[in-house]
Design an enzyme around this catalytic site. Structure first.
Site, PDB file in Angstrom:
ATOM      1  N   ASP A  34       0.818  -1.231   0.000  1.00  0.00           N
ATOM      2  CA  ASP A  34       0.000   0.000   0.000  1.00  0.00           C
ATOM      3  C   ASP A  34       0.844   1.270   0.000  1.00  0.00           C
ATOM      4  O   ASP A  34       0.312   2.376   0.082  1.00  0.00           O
ATOM      5  CB  ASP A  34      -0.943   0.006   1.213  1.00  0.00           C
ATOM      6  CG  ASP A  34      -0.183  -0.004   2.532  1.00  0.00           C
ATOM      7  OD1 ASP A  34       1.070  -0.027   2.507  1.00  0.00           O
ATOM      8  OD2 ASP A  34      -0.832   0.009   3.597  1.00  0.00           O
ATOM      9  N   LYS A 190      18.639  37.125 -10.061  1.00  0.00           N
ATOM     10  CA  LYS A 190      17.499  36.283 -10.429  1.00  0.00           C
ATOM     11  C   LYS A 190      16.264  36.783  -9.691  1.00  0.00           C
ATOM     12  O   LYS A 190      16.286  36.921  -8.469  1.00  0.00           O
ATOM     13  CB  LYS A 190      17.806  34.829 -10.040  1.00  0.00           C
ATOM     14  CG  LYS A 190      16.759  33.840 -10.487  1.00  0.00           C
ATOM     15  CD  LYS A 190      17.264  32.393 -10.425  1.00  0.00           C
ATOM     16  CE  LYS A 190      17.081  31.759  -9.092  1.00  0.00           C
ATOM     17  NZ  LYS A 190      17.347  30.311  -9.076  1.00  0.00           N
ATOM     18  N   GLY A 223      16.890  22.531 -13.755  1.00  0.00           N
ATOM     19  CA  GLY A 223      18.023  22.933 -14.597  1.00  0.00           C
ATOM     20  C   GLY A 223      17.847  24.308 -15.221  1.00  0.00           C
ATOM     21  O   GLY A 223      18.776  24.847 -15.830  1.00  0.00           O
TER      22      GLY A 223
END
Ligand code: R5P
Length: 293
Positions: A34, A190, A223
């Site tokens: 399970d 970023k 990536g």
């Protein structure tokens, strides 16, 4: 001290035992039909401090976390003393605050669960944000594998290479690599949209023309960050581009995408066992465990 080989980090745990001389305890693990996890410590830990080595990277990071909790519980029930969890990649560490209203703090929930299971101390590697360590009610420490990755590149002949971090917040990573490589260091910027997850990368005043650049990051997931960084580096006239990361999750076709973007080699650690795990964390972790015992 004894070292317990968690099912997710068996080879790393065995290397740590070999380096430290601490006996190794293997673990019988299975997954029931399970989907539930079962673990059994195959050796005595009575009266011993133990280090349970278990990374919690995908796939099945939830199951790996449960295995870790079950091993800690089993160790305590079998009479172990201090239980140290050695978790090179700590799942959920990136959700260390509520970024949007309605969210929880996943790493704090994980910390409570691990503490309740019997873990007394945590040792992890390059946690994404040190803020996450503050969510643990017991001692929690992160160590950096970046110098080991940089040494790999020095041994390959890239002394003097430019160390680049793909994000200003990770500039400390580039600085650690620079200390070994001896060249220059810098960062990209970023920005992430918290709703869509989309990121935008930019470079300001970065001079890498004609240089060998090694991008260092803590994690490679899809990536996208490394591919974006490589494109910028090629546009800026870099001569060679390599990549070193601590936790190479490499989800989906991340490895191919990065190599297709012209990155000549991806170097990761055995935090996440894969084809790019070329650097072992065993010396780093062994040193920490020796220092702690
Ligand atoms: C986030 O800021 C991390 O340091 C990594 O850069 C990020 O997790 C990498 O994710 P991906 O490979 O999906 O771009």
């Amino acid at each position: 001290m004894k070292v317990i080989s968690g099912p997710a980090s068996k080879e790393l745990a065995e290397s740590i035992s070999a380096l430290t001389g601490y006996p190794n305890i293997s673990v019988v693990a299975k997954i029931f039909p399970d989907g539930e996890s079962y673990v059994r410590l195959d050796g005595s830990v009575q009266g011993e401090d133990v280090a349970i080595v278990q990374t919690t990277c995908p796939p099945m990071q939830d199951g790996r976390l449960m295995q870790l909790a079950f091993m800690a519980d089993a160790a305590k029930r079998a009479g172990a003393g201090k239980v140290t969890a050695v978790v090179p990649y700590l799942a959920y560490a990136r959700q260390d605050k509520t970024f949007l209203s309605g969210e929880g703090i996943s790493v704090e929930t994980v910390a409570r669960m691990l503490g309740a299971a019997g873990i007394d101390e945590l040792l992890t590697v390059n946690i994404h944000s040190e803020n996450a360590l503050g969510k643990f009610s017991f001692p929690a420490k992160t160590v950096s594998a970046i110098p080991l990755l940089a040494e790999y590149f020095v041994e390959k002949g890239y002394k003097g290479a430019f160390a680049l971090s793909p994000d200003k917040g990770a500039m400390y990573i580039a600085r650690q690599a620079q200390a070994i490589l001896g060249g220059n260091a810098g960062h990209l910027d970023k920005q992430r949209d918290r709703y869509t997850g989309q990121t935008k990368q930019t470079a300001e005043g970065l001079n890498v023309k004609g240089q060998t650049v090694i991008i260092f990051d803590d994690i490679i997931s899809t990536g996208g960050t490394i591919v974006g960084a490589a494109k910028i580096l090629w546009d800026l006239g870099a001569k060679h581009v390599f990549c070193g990361c601590v936790h190479g999750l490499l989800i989906g076709d991340a490895e191919k995408r990065i190599l297709d973007a012209g990155v000549e080699e991806i170097v990761g650690t055995d935090s996440v066992p894969s084809s790019v795990s070329k650097v072992s964390l065993a010396p780093l972790i062994s040193k920490e465990l020796k220092g702690a015992s």
